[in-house]
Design an enzyme around this catalytic site. Structure first.
Site, PDB file in Angstrom:
ATOM      1  N   ASN A   1       0.857  -1.189   0.000  1.00 20.62           N
ATOM      2  CA  ASN A   1       0.000   0.000   0.000  1.00 20.62           C
ATOM      3  C   ASN A   1       0.899   1.247   0.000  1.00 20.62           C
ATOM      4  OD1 ASN A   1      -1.420   2.276   1.092  1.00 20.62           O
ATOM      5  ND2 ASN A   1      -3.078   0.895   1.652  1.00 20.62           N
TER       6      ASN A   1
ATOM      7  N   HIS B   1       1.023   6.151   1.787  1.00 16.88           N
ATOM      8  CA  HIS B   1       1.862   7.030   2.615  1.00 16.88           C
ATOM      9  C   HIS B   1       2.911   7.780   1.809  1.00 16.88           C
ATOM     10  CE1 HIS B   1      -0.089   6.042   6.285  1.00 16.88           C
ATOM     11  NE2 HIS B   1      -0.021   4.765   5.974  1.00 16.88           N
TER      12      HIS B   1
ATOM     13  N   ARG C   1       2.956  18.880   1.078  1.00 18.62           N
ATOM     14  CA  ARG C   1       3.381  20.128   0.428  1.00 18.62           C
ATOM     15  C   ARG C   1       2.559  20.453  -0.817  1.00 18.62           C
ATOM     16  NH1 ARG C   1       8.530  22.290   1.421  1.00 18.62           N
ATOM     17  NH2 ARG C   1       8.824  22.222   3.659  1.00 18.62           N
TER      18      ARG C   1
ATOM     19  N   HIS D   1      -5.675   3.592  -1.761  1.00 19.40           N
ATOM     20  CA  HIS D   1      -7.016   3.951  -1.283  1.00 19.40           C
ATOM     21  C   HIS D   1      -7.330   5.338  -1.823  1.00 19.40           C
ATOM     22  CE1 HIS D   1      -9.853   4.381   2.475  1.00 19.40           C
ATOM     23  NE2 HIS D   1     -10.461   4.651   1.331  1.00 19.40           N
TER      24      HIS D   1
ATOM     25  N   ARG E   1      -9.489   8.083  -1.475  1.00 21.98           N
ATOM     26  CA  ARG E   1     -10.496   8.532  -0.502  1.00 21.98           C
ATOM     27  C   ARG E   1     -11.355   9.626  -1.099  1.00 21.98           C
ATOM     28  NH1 ARG E   1      -8.925   6.782   5.049  1.00 21.98           N
ATOM     29  NH2 ARG E   1     -10.807   7.879   5.652  1.00 21.98           N
TER      30      ARG E   1
ATOM     31  N   ARG F   1      -7.264  12.899   0.260  1.00 24.06           N
ATOM     32  CA  ARG F   1      -6.233  13.428   1.150  1.00 24.06           C
ATOM     33  C   ARG F   1      -4.832  12.923   0.797  1.00 24.06           C
ATOM     34  NH1 ARG F   1      -7.618  10.406   6.817  1.00 24.06           N
ATOM     35  NH2 ARG F   1      -9.661  11.263   6.386  1.00 24.06           N
TER      36      ARG F   1
ATOM     37  N   GLU G   1      -8.630   0.365  -3.113  1.00 24.33           N
ATOM     38  CA  GLU G   1      -9.493   0.434  -1.916  1.00 24.33           C
ATOM     39  C   GLU G   1     -10.384   1.631  -2.070  1.00 24.33           C
ATOM     40  OE1 GLU G   1      -7.430   0.899   1.748  1.00 24.33           O
ATOM     41  OE2 GLU G   1      -6.213  -0.859   1.397  1.00 24.33           O
TER      42      GLU G   1
ATOM     43  N   THR H   1      -7.006   6.846   9.718  1.00 25.07           N
ATOM     44  CA  THR H   1      -6.910   5.735   8.770  1.00 25.07           C
ATOM     45  C   THR H   1      -8.178   4.901   8.932  1.00 25.07           C
ATOM     46  OG1 THR H   1      -5.573   3.834   8.080  1.00 25.07           O
ATOM     47  CG2 THR H   1      -5.615   4.311  10.421  1.00 25.07           C
ATOM     48  N   THR H   2      -8.381   3.916   8.048  1.00 28.05           N
ATOM     49  CA  THR H   2      -9.604   3.109   8.123  1.00 28.05           C
ATOM     50  C   THR H   2      -9.727   2.498   9.522  1.00 28.05           C
ATOM     51  OG1 THR H   2      -9.081   2.528   5.849  1.00 28.05           O
ATOM     52  CG2 THR H   2     -10.913   1.361   6.866  1.00 28.05           C
TER      53      THR H   2
ATOM     54  N   GLU I   1     -11.104  -9.238   3.065  1.00 24.97           N
ATOM     55  CA  GLU I   1      -9.831  -8.872   3.685  1.00 24.97           C
ATOM     56  C   GLU I   1     -10.103  -8.751   5.172  1.00 24.97           C
ATOM     57  OE1 GLU I   1      -7.436  -5.736   1.929  1.00 24.97           O
ATOM     58  OE2 GLU I   1      -6.631  -5.208   3.894  1.00 24.97           O
TER      59      GLU I   1
ATOM     60  N   HIS J   1      -3.861  -4.311   7.714  1.00 19.49           N
ATOM     61  CA  HIS J   1      -4.009  -3.134   8.569  1.00 19.49           C
ATOM     62  C   HIS J   1      -3.170  -3.271   9.837  1.00 19.49           C
ATOM     63  CE1 HIS J   1      -5.580   0.504  10.305  1.00 19.49           C
ATOM     64  NE2 HIS J   1      -6.127   0.758   9.134  1.00 19.49           N
ATOM     65  N   GLY J   2      -2.218  -2.381   9.953  1.00 17.75           N
ATOM     66  CA  GLY J   2      -1.398  -2.339  11.164  1.00 17.75           C
ATOM     67  C   GLY J   2      -0.339  -3.422  11.247  1.00 17.75           C
TER      68      GLY J   2
ATOM     69  N   GLY K   1       1.202  -1.305   4.336  1.00 16.38           N
ATOM     70  CA  GLY K   1       1.659  -0.010   3.865  1.00 16.38           C
ATOM     71  C   GLY K   1       2.600   0.707   4.803  1.00 16.38           C
ATOM     72  N   HIS K   2       2.067   1.162   5.932  1.00 21.34           N
ATOM     73  CA  HIS K   2       2.801   2.112   6.769  1.00 21.34           C
ATOM     74  C   HIS K   2       4.177   1.624   7.188  1.00 21.34           C
ATOM     75  CE1 HIS K   2       3.718   4.416  10.453  1.00 21.34           C
ATOM     76  NE2 HIS K   2       3.205   5.395   9.744  1.00 21.34           N
TER      77      HIS K   2
HETATM   78  N1  PXP Z   1      -5.904  -2.819   4.171  1.00 18.72           N
HETATM   79  C1  PXP Z   1      -6.841  -1.833   4.259  1.00 18.72           C
HETATM   80  C2  PXP Z   1      -8.254  -2.166   3.891  1.00 18.72           C
HETATM   81  C3  PXP Z   1      -6.496  -0.534   4.672  1.00 18.72           C
HETATM   82  O1  PXP Z   1      -7.443   0.426   4.757  1.00 18.72           O
HETATM   83  C4  PXP Z   1      -5.144  -0.251   4.969  1.00 18.72           C
HETATM   84  C5  PXP Z   1      -4.743   1.131   5.356  1.00 18.72           C
HETATM   85  O2  PXP Z   1      -4.904   1.997   4.286  1.00 18.72           O
HETATM   86  C6  PXP Z   1      -4.197  -1.292   4.847  1.00 18.72           C
HETATM   87  C7  PXP Z   1      -4.609  -2.568   4.474  1.00 18.72           C
HETATM   88  C8  PXP Z   1      -2.748  -1.075   5.132  1.00 18.72           C
HETATM   89  O3  PXP Z   1      -2.592  -0.724   6.492  1.00 18.72           O
HETATM   90  P1  PXP Z   1      -1.170  -0.286   7.021  1.00 18.72           P
HETATM   91  O4  PXP Z   1      -0.807   0.982   6.347  1.00 18.72           O
HETATM   92  O5  PXP Z   1      -1.417  -0.113   8.490  1.00 18.72           O
HETATM   93  O6  PXP Z   1      -0.211  -1.390   6.710  1.00 18.72           O
END
Ligand code: PXP
Length: 249
Positions: free
Chosen positions: A7, A10, A18, A43, A45, A49, A70, A100-101, A151, A190-191, A212-213
């Protein structure tokens, strides 16, 4: 063996801080692919953003792995998906105020609408996944929607104290089992981090992790290609109990 969807939202966050042209998430998507990403996830949105419409259009042209879009289950986003035709759409809940979601999609309360949207997207050749909590009733509704994938939301597992993590992992494992017995294919995300990903990657039948993060954070130190390689190595050869074992007194 689970595959890795990277993902890149970020990267776009840094650009939008900026409102300039760099870093360009599209170029970084290609670097993620060089590092072994099996898919690129963004994603789009409602408030734009981070990821912009232009990013999704270019990614559709340039991504050679798989593009997972997403998005909220809204008419605006459905129209974009039907025009761009990502390989996969993951439907997520979206709230303006969230960082975040936050939770999984409430499939039960919007089943009739979701079923129609899933039908239209799948008829256009787009795979559909629903981002849901590890909850049997939501999984049953997901199967009833006609979506082929879910998911599983790994946020509660990722945020749990180490004493509660085994229980959260068991919930994910059970949810994966229920989903597969309902005929659904199973992704998760996620996370997830370099520290907590291995037990999730080891869940039987887990097809893809969307991360992602933590990858973008590590990329600041080692570069994105290397950060993806390191995550992929963990996912492809996961130890089942890396955290819990070490931390038991
Ligand atoms: N899956 C979904 C559905 C998400 O909304 C996100 C965050 O955008 C991720 C995965 C990835 O999460 P993370 O950035 O915490 O790894």
């Amino acid at each position: 063996m689970a595959s890795l969807g990277v993902n890149i939202d970020h990267i776009a966050n840094v650009r939008q801080a900026r409102r300039t042209v760099e870093p360009d998430p599209v170029s970084y998507a290609l670097l993620a692919e060089l590092g072994g990403a099996d898919g690129i996830t963004v994603h789009l949105r409602e408030d734009r953003r981070h990821i912009q419409d232009r990013d999704v259009e270019l990614l559709r042209q340039l991504v050679r792995s798989r593009l997972n879009l997403e998005m909220a289950a809204s008419a605006e986003m459905e129209a974009i998906a039907l025009r761009i035709k990502p390989d996969m759409v993951t439907l997520v809940p979206e709230h303006r105020q969230e960082v975040t979601t936050e939770g999984g999609l409430d499939v039960i309360s919007q089943l009739a609408d979701l079923r129609e949207m899933v039908t239209r997207l799948q008829a256009a050749g787009i795979g559909v996944s629903l981002f849901v909590d590890a909850d049997a009733a939501q999984l049953e509704a997901s199967a009833a929607s006609g979506a082929r994938w879910v998911e599983l939301h790994t946020g509660s597992y990722a945020e749990a104290d180490w004493t509660d993590q085994p229980q959260e992992l068991a919930r994910l494992t059970e949810a994966g089992f229920i989903a597969r017995s309902l005929g659904l294919r199973v992704n998760a995300g996620h996370g997830l981090t370099y520290q907590n990903v291995e037990p999730v990657a080891a869940i039987e039948g887990m097809e893809e992790l969307n991360i992602g993060h933590t990858i973008v954070a590590r990329a600041l130190a080692v570069g994105l290609e290397q950060a993806v390689r390191q995550m992929k190595a963990l996912i492809q050869n996961p130890r089942r109990d890396p955290l819990f074992g070490q931390r038991q007194p």
